[in-house]
Design a protein around this motif. Structure first.
Motif, PDB file in Angstrom:
ATOM      1  N   GLU A   1       0.756  -1.324   0.102  1.00 20.94           N
ATOM      2  CA  GLU A   1       0.011   0.134   0.266  1.00 20.94           C
ATOM      3  C   GLU A   1       0.699   1.337  -0.130  1.00 20.94           C
ATOM      4  O   GLU A   1       0.754   2.197  -0.722  1.00 20.94           O
ATOM      5  N   LEU A   2       2.040   1.242   0.722  1.00 20.31           N
ATOM      6  CA  LEU A   2       2.656   2.264   0.760  1.00 20.31           C
ATOM      7  C   LEU A   2       3.378   2.611  -0.647  1.00 20.31           C
ATOM      8  O   LEU A   2       3.479   3.646  -1.116  1.00 20.31           O
ATOM      9  N   ALA A   3       4.214   1.402  -1.130  1.00 19.33           N
ATOM     10  CA  ALA A   3       4.852   1.614  -2.444  1.00 19.33           C
ATOM     11  C   ALA A   3       3.735   1.881  -3.599  1.00 19.33           C
ATOM     12  O   ALA A   3       4.085   2.783  -4.277  1.00 19.33           O
ATOM     13  N   ALA A   4       2.588   1.341  -3.543  1.00 18.92           N
ATOM     14  CA  ALA A   4       1.623   1.903  -4.315  1.00 18.92           C
ATOM     15  C   ALA A   4       1.055   3.265  -4.332  1.00 18.92           C
ATOM     16  O   ALA A   4       0.807   3.997  -5.205  1.00 18.92           O
ATOM     17  N   GLU A   5       1.018   3.857  -3.045  1.00 20.81           N
ATOM     18  CA  GLU A   5       0.480   5.356  -2.844  1.00 20.81           C
ATOM     19  C   GLU A   5       1.575   6.387  -3.528  1.00 20.81           C
ATOM     20  O   GLU A   5       1.515   7.043  -4.209  1.00 20.81           O
ATOM     21  N   LYS A   6       3.026   5.816  -3.456  1.00 19.38           N
ATOM     22  CA  LYS A   6       4.053   6.619  -3.931  1.00 19.38           C
ATOM     23  C   LYS A   6       4.022   6.469  -5.440  1.00 19.38           C
ATOM     24  O   LYS A   6       4.298   7.390  -5.933  1.00 19.38           O
ATOM     25  N   LEU A   7       3.733   5.296  -5.793  1.00 13.96           N
ATOM     26  CA  LEU A   7       3.809   5.389  -7.314  1.00 13.96           C
ATOM     27  C   LEU A   7       2.304   6.006  -7.976  1.00 13.96           C
ATOM     28  O   LEU A   7       2.730   6.810  -9.124  1.00 13.96           O
ATOM     29  N   ILE A   8       1.432   5.841  -7.423  1.00 12.66           N
ATOM     30  CA  ILE A   8       0.231   6.519  -8.035  1.00 12.66           C
ATOM     31  C   ILE A   8       0.456   8.077  -7.894  1.00 12.66           C
ATOM     32  O   ILE A   8       0.018   8.749  -8.838  1.00 12.66           O
ATOM     33  N   THR A   9       1.124   8.473  -6.973  1.00 14.02           N
ATOM     34  CA  THR A   9       1.426   9.922  -6.869  1.00 14.02           C
ATOM     35  C   THR A   9       2.283  10.481  -7.828  1.00 14.02           C
ATOM     36  O   THR A   9       2.130  11.752  -8.311  1.00 14.02           O
ATOM     37  N   MET A  10       3.747   9.613  -8.135  1.00 15.40           N
ATOM     38  CA  MET A  10       4.277   9.891  -9.268  1.00 15.40           C
ATOM     39  C   MET A  10       3.659   9.703 -10.708  1.00 15.40           C
ATOM     40  O   MET A  10       3.896  10.348 -11.401  1.00 15.40           O
ATOM     41  N   GLU A  11       2.780   8.629 -10.848  1.00  7.21           N
ATOM     42  CA  GLU A  11       2.366   8.139 -12.112  1.00  7.21           C
ATOM     43  C   GLU A  11       0.774   8.079 -11.998  1.00  7.21           C
ATOM     44  O   GLU A  11       0.315   6.990 -12.078  1.00  7.21           O
ATOM     45  N   PRO A  12       0.082   9.091 -11.669  1.00 10.60           N
ATOM     46  CA  PRO A  12      -1.404   9.223 -11.678  1.00 10.60           C
ATOM     47  C   PRO A  12      -2.113   8.481 -12.747  1.00 10.60           C
ATOM     48  O   PRO A  12      -3.228   7.891 -12.651  1.00 10.60           O
ATOM     49  N   LYS A  13      -1.447   8.413 -14.001  1.00 10.94           N
ATOM     50  CA  LYS A  13      -2.381   7.672 -15.181  1.00 10.94           C
ATOM     51  C   LYS A  13      -1.664   6.494 -15.665  1.00 10.94           C
ATOM     52  O   LYS A  13      -2.281   5.967 -16.658  1.00 10.94           O
ATOM     53  N   ASN A  14      -0.928   5.868 -14.834  1.00  8.78           N
ATOM     54  CA  ASN A  14      -0.323   4.603 -15.020  1.00  8.78           C
ATOM     55  C   ASN A  14      -1.194   3.415 -14.548  1.00  8.78           C
ATOM     56  O   ASN A  14      -1.198   3.205 -13.224  1.00  8.78           O
TER      57      ASN A  14
END
Length: 727
Positions: A616-629
């Motif tokens: 969940e932590l990693a996904a949160e970081k990724l979604i913040t960086m790549e919201p359209k991925n």
């Protein structure tokens, strides 16, 4: 004087008496321009010999002007022996032919033979031109032959060549000091010419020795002397020397001289001392377009694009008209900033000031628009050009490849060949990635054959590009063959890294390690690219301890600071081996902020080992960086599904549907018998889809059977029992 007796088998290729047809007297003294111009294009001996054979075939072997050009061409390619054969095959050498031959002998250090040939000329009452006399004086000096040196000096005086500053300066290098002392008084013009000649000969260190002697003679410093020394400073890359000369300029009150200040500004700008260049620029009382262009180019070339454009606007406001040399660095600065809006303004400014008449400006604009994602603008400029050059085509092909329009790149490449343009090394390097990315191995082979035919493969950059291309197309044996054919001394860091990287992508641990050790034995220092390839193969094979060792060796032994890619590899390696918490700690210790390349492997590791909290932590970081991925949401959804959190899975589905996000399906290419086959995920459109999927099912069965028996690599634990859901 008797000529040396050359072996008959060496003279035969150049028969002095062969006559296939009667040639007019004029043809024996004046070279046909269409033939002689070909000699300048010959870059390898084989081509030169073919043209030489044509000369003989057409009865031009006794043409002294052509023979002079042949002698010079062979010597430029390092074949002095053939130059000698050509000279001694001429039955009646002219003064020009003698002069050319003397120059070649002196260039290769054949001083004794050079003096012998000169004596042969003197016996015939023939004398070379003034250019040969400095070379002959140098030869007599090298052989410590004062007697011959005096004779050469006497001939020069008799012929009136002592009035030539070049010949006079040459006496300074002789051992006969009396001749040197008898020369006319040495003024500043004399010393300046000595320095100029040294620079012209490429002996830059000698120019500074002469300057020191000039200072000891207390000669007044002339602007031309300073300018020549500053040019030598740039060529030698001696910034400290440039600053010393700057001090002399200040002491000698030459700061007001525009030419001197411009030369000094060139030193600072080309030797990357931008701050010194700007200080000098601001203190210059007068600035013409050359000065402005130098400073704008200095900012652009040294990574200050914004400052470059700010200075351009200041130049325009000051009323100095911009030109071609202003436009090109300004366009380069915009390309670095990737600002389409700025690009349009610079383009309009170039048109308004008439700088767009040069095709070089158009080529720069094409590069700029591709860098700024202005594909349509680049196409418009290219197709509007009526005088396209090879650079124009290469820029367009490179842009298409950069924007992953590989078929457009190959189509344009074919169009370029039909237009009659000769492919060069830059074009080959630009088009190869397009062939590789669509799996067009046949195109790679065709290009390789063409490169061999045109001797382009002699360039290390081209050879390395083919090595990488073959490896990416799966022909690792051919890549290794190219690597082994390259001479050991010619292999640079890029060549070694390319081959190690190729084996890394193919999962060949043994050859990776062997080449790495050979690289170190060859005294080539591994860099960050080398270690990235080594870490990648460790990840692919699950070699955890070896990966840790390389990571430490990189930092401690070779002092290479790891980048995002290196940390991403280590996180992936630790995560696959089940050390998820250690991977998380490594991320927390990173000296810079981790990006998506680091968080992505951690999320994948969490999915593999059911670490929902860290996921969940990693996904949160990724979604913040790549919201359209969409891939990040799908991966997190699969983790929730594996943990039985169906409510969270439903939320992910709704979120993806509301945002209109879809995961981009994977795509791959395969070339069989020259035909490229394209495959997508769950794609059954291929004519042999049933047969293909039957083989895939068999492979899947064999993999599962292999996992049940246990892997040879205990640290590598692939998990294939996941349930995937269509979203």
């Amino acid at each position: 004087m008797l000529r040396p007796q050359w072996p008959t088998h060496l003279i035969n290729p150049f028969p002095p008496k062969l006559k296939l047809f009667t040639a007019s007297q004029s043809s024996l003294t004046r070279p046909p321009s269409s033939l002689s111009s070909l000699l300048a294009l010959c870059k390898i001996p084989r081509h030169l010999q073919q043209i030489h054979a044509r000369f003989i075939l057409h009865g031009l072997h006794q043409n002294t002007a052509l023979a002079s050009k042949l002698i010079d061409a062979y010597s430029n390619l390092g074949h002095l022996g053939i130059s000698k054969q050509v000279f001694y095959s001429i039955s009646d050498p002219t003064t020009t032919l003698y002069s050319t031959f003397l120059g070649c002998l002196c260039k290769f250090g054949e001083h004794k033979q050079a003096l012998s040939v000169y004596q042969e000329m003197a016996l015939k009452s023939m004398y070379p031109d003034e250019v040969a006399y400095p070379l002959l004086l140098r030869s007599s000096s090298q052989l410590l032959d004062d007697e011959t040196g005096k004779k050469i000096h006497g001939h020069a005086l008799k012929l009136g060549f002592d009035l030539s500053e070049t010949v006079r300066c040459a006496f300074d290098d002789g051992n006969d000091r009396q001749l040197f002392e008898k020369m006319t008084a040495k003024g500043s013009v004399y010393w300046s010419s000595l320095i100029f000649e040294a620079c012209l000969d490429g002996d830059l260190e000698k120019s500074f020795h002469i300057f020191n002697r000039m200072r000891m003679e207390r000669m007044e410093l002339e602007p031309v002397t300073v300018i020549n020394l500053l040019r030598a400073t740039v060529d030698l890359g001696l910034l400290k020397v440039g600053r010393c000369i700057h001090s002399l300029i200040v002491v000698s009150s030459l700061c007001e001289d525009m030419a001197v200040s411009t030369a000094l500004l060139t030193v600072y700008s080309k030797l990357r001392s931008v701050e010194d260049a700007r200080l000098l620029f601001d203190r210059m009382p007068e600035r013409d377009s050359v000065v402005w262009n130098l400073m704008i180019s200095a900012y652009s070339r040294n990574g200050y694009p914004k400052d470059s454009l700010d200075l351009l606007m200041r130049m325009v406001r000051s009323g100095v008209r911009t030109d071609l040399f202003t436009a090109i660095p300004a366009i380069s600065s915009v390309a670095e900033l990737k600002s389409l809006e700025w690009g349009k303004q610079i383009h309009a400014h170039a048109i308004r000031n008439g700088s767009d008449y040069q095709v070089s400006v158009h080529n720069s604009l094409i590069d700029m628009y591709f860098a700024c994602n202005g594909l349509e603008h680049a196409q418009k400029i290219f197709y509007s050009l009526t005088n396209k050059t090879l650079v124009s085509w290469s820029a367009m092909i490179k842009g298409y490849v950069k924007h992953e329009q590989f078929y457009n790149a190959l189509s344009l490449f074919a169009e370029m060949k039909l237009a009659g343009f000769r492919i060069d090394n830059v074009t080959v390097i630009n088009i190869l990635p397009a062939c590789v990315n669509i799996g067009a191995l046949k195109q790679v082979k065709d290009l390789h054959g063409y490169s061999i035919k045109c001797a382009l493969n002699s360039l290390l950059s081209v050879n390395t590009a083919f090595l990488v291309s073959y490896a990416k197309c799966g022909c690792i044996e051919m890549a290794r063959k190219l690597f082994d054919e390259t001479e050991v001394d010619s292999k640079d860091t890029i060549t070694w890294n390319s081959m190690i990287g190729a084996y890394s992508k193919h999962g060949d641990w043994f050859n990776c390690l062997e080449l790495y050790n050979q690289m170190k034995q060859s005294m080539i220092k591994p860099d960050h690219v080398t270690f990235l390839a080594l870490l990648t193969v460790c990840v692919n094979l699950g070699f955890l301890e070896e990966g840790r060792q390389f990571f430490e060796e990189m930092k401690e032994t070779y002092h290479c600071e790891p980048s995002q890619e290196h940390y991403a590899c280590m996180v992936d390696l630790l995560g696959r081996a089940g050390h998820v918490n250690e991977a998380s700690e490594l991320i927390n210790k990173m000296p810079f902020k981790p990006d998506a390349r680091v968080w992505g492997p951690l999320l994948s590791a969490c999915k593999m080992h059911s670490e929902t909290r860290l996921a969940e932590l990693a996904a949160e970081k990724l979604i913040t960086m790549e919201p359209k991925n969409a891939g990040n949401y799908v991966l997190l959804s699969n983790i929730y599904a594996a943990s039985g959190k169906w409510d969270e899975v439903a939320k992910m589905r709704i979120f993806l549907r509301d945002r209109g996000l879809k995961k981009i399906p994977g795509c791959s290419w395969l070339e069989i018998n020259g035909q490229v086959h394209e495959f997508h995920v769950a794609d059954r459109s291929h004519p042999k889809a049933n047969y293909i999927y039957a083989i895939l099912e068999n492979l899947e069965f064999e993999i599962k059977e292999y996992e049940e028996k246990g892997s040879n690599y205990p640290s590598y634990k692939p998990i294939c029992s996941w349930r995937y859901f269509q979203l």
